[in-house]
Scaffold this motif. Structure first.
Motif, PDB file in Angstrom:
ATOM      1  N   THR A 153     -26.088 -10.329  34.304  1.00 39.38           N
ATOM      2  CA  THR A 153     -25.724  -9.668  33.051  1.00 39.38           C
ATOM      3  C   THR A 153     -26.368  -8.297  32.900  1.00 39.38           C
ATOM      4  O   THR A 153     -26.172  -7.624  31.897  1.00 39.38           O
ATOM      5  CB  THR A 153     -26.134 -10.536  31.838  1.00 39.38           C
ATOM      6  N   ASP A 200     -19.852  -9.062  30.863  1.00 38.55           N
ATOM      7  CA  ASP A 200     -20.475 -10.383  30.944  1.00 38.55           C
ATOM      8  C   ASP A 200     -19.412 -11.357  31.459  1.00 38.55           C
ATOM      9  O   ASP A 200     -18.435 -11.647  30.766  1.00 38.55           O
ATOM     10  CB  ASP A 200     -20.967 -10.796  29.561  1.00 38.55           C
ATOM     11  N   ALA A 235     -18.532 -14.559  29.254  1.00 34.70           N
ATOM     12  CA  ALA A 235     -17.785 -14.206  28.048  1.00 34.70           C
ATOM     13  C   ALA A 235     -16.397 -13.698  28.402  1.00 34.70           C
ATOM     14  O   ALA A 235     -15.418 -13.948  27.685  1.00 34.70           O
ATOM     15  CB  ALA A 235     -18.557 -13.156  27.253  1.00 34.70           C
ATOM     16  N   SER A 257     -16.633 -18.026  21.555  1.00 36.48           N
ATOM     17  CA  SER A 257     -17.882 -17.520  22.118  1.00 36.48           C
ATOM     18  C   SER A 257     -18.421 -16.371  21.277  1.00 36.48           C
ATOM     19  O   SER A 257     -17.680 -15.488  20.846  1.00 36.48           O
ATOM     20  CB  SER A 257     -17.653 -17.029  23.560  1.00 36.48           C
ATOM     21  N   ASP A 262     -20.831 -14.444  22.459  1.00 37.37           N
ATOM     22  CA  ASP A 262     -21.343 -13.442  23.386  1.00 37.37           C
ATOM     23  C   ASP A 262     -20.344 -12.302  23.550  1.00 37.37           C
ATOM     24  O   ASP A 262     -19.135 -12.535  23.685  1.00 37.37           O
ATOM     25  CB  ASP A 262     -21.615 -14.070  24.750  1.00 37.37           C
ATOM     26  N   LYS A 278     -21.447  -5.232  27.509  1.00 32.93           N
ATOM     27  CA  LYS A 278     -22.775  -4.771  27.117  1.00 32.93           C
ATOM     28  C   LYS A 278     -22.914  -3.304  27.527  1.00 32.93           C
ATOM     29  O   LYS A 278     -22.438  -2.909  28.593  1.00 32.93           O
ATOM     30  CB  LYS A 278     -23.864  -5.620  27.781  1.00 32.93           C
TER      31      LYS A 278
END
Length: 212
Positions: A94, A122, A125, A136, A138, A142
């Motif tokens: 990640t 990710d 996700a 989810s 998440d 990111k």
């Protein structure tokens, strides 16, 4: 003295989101990489309007030079290169890997207001998104900016996807559509330049229909 004012906000267009998610989803056993186009808004915000898939392998220096050369030559004057994206090979990864970190550093600018961002998908996700599972919590993407060690390892908390629910739905439905295939630069070169690379017509039409 180095200007320590950092990016803290990233806005991702639906088109960029779907393109990145599909690029990773259609290459589930390999790392993927791509360029991000958009604009810098003030000193602390990056607006991403387009994701350009580059490869589904570790990129070589010549490939990066080709990608940057073609994309820069095709720029319309409004959008510029604002960063890089990657989806790691392993499900559990990640954080940015060394290759992505090196590329982000090479894209870096002496102007602190134009520092690129590094987006990392990710994979867990992402898999939920492609299945149409919105439960989810998440984030699929990111964002990272440059830290005090001059590495793109500083997590950016404020990342938003415009019309996110529609973008997620568009990604899930496009993933199940065999007629929509993400073509990256490697595919384009292997097909002697015939493959629909920078302007994925089928995907653009799909997004316009599902996430107007």
């Amino acid at each position: 003295m180095t200007d320590n004012k950092k990016k803290n906000s990233v806005e991702v267009s639906p088109e960029s989101f779907v393109s990145m998610v599909l690029h990773a989803g259609q290459n589930p056993t390999t790392v993927v990489h791509g360029l991000l186009l958009g604009s810098f808004s003030g000193n602390d915000k990056v607006v991403i309007t387009k994701a350009i898939p580059v490869c589904h392998e570790t990129p070589t220096k010549p490939l990066l030079e080709i990608a940057l050369g073609i994309v820069s030559a095709s720029a319309d004057g409004k959008d510029v290169v604002v960063g890089w994206y990657t989806a790691p090979e392993r499900l559990t990864d990640t954080q940015p890997g060394p290759v992505a970190l090196r590329i982000a550093a090479n894209l870096g600018s002496d102007d602190a207001s134009k520092e690129p961002v590094l987006l990392v998908l990710d994979n867990a996700a992402l898999a939920d998104c492609l299945k149409g599972d919105d439960s989810s919590k998440d984030a699929v993407i990111k964002a990272f900016g440059k830290d005090f060690g001059q590495q793109w390892m500083d997590p950016l908390d404020k990342i938003t996807v415009t019309k996110e629910s529609k973008a997620r739905a568009a990604a899930a439905s496009a993933f199940s559509n065999a007629d929509i295939v993400i073509v990256d630069l490697v595919n384009h070169l292997e097909d002697d330049g015939a493959a629909d690379w920078m302007t994925n017509t089928a995907l653009t039409k799909h997004i316009a229909k599902v996430a107007p």
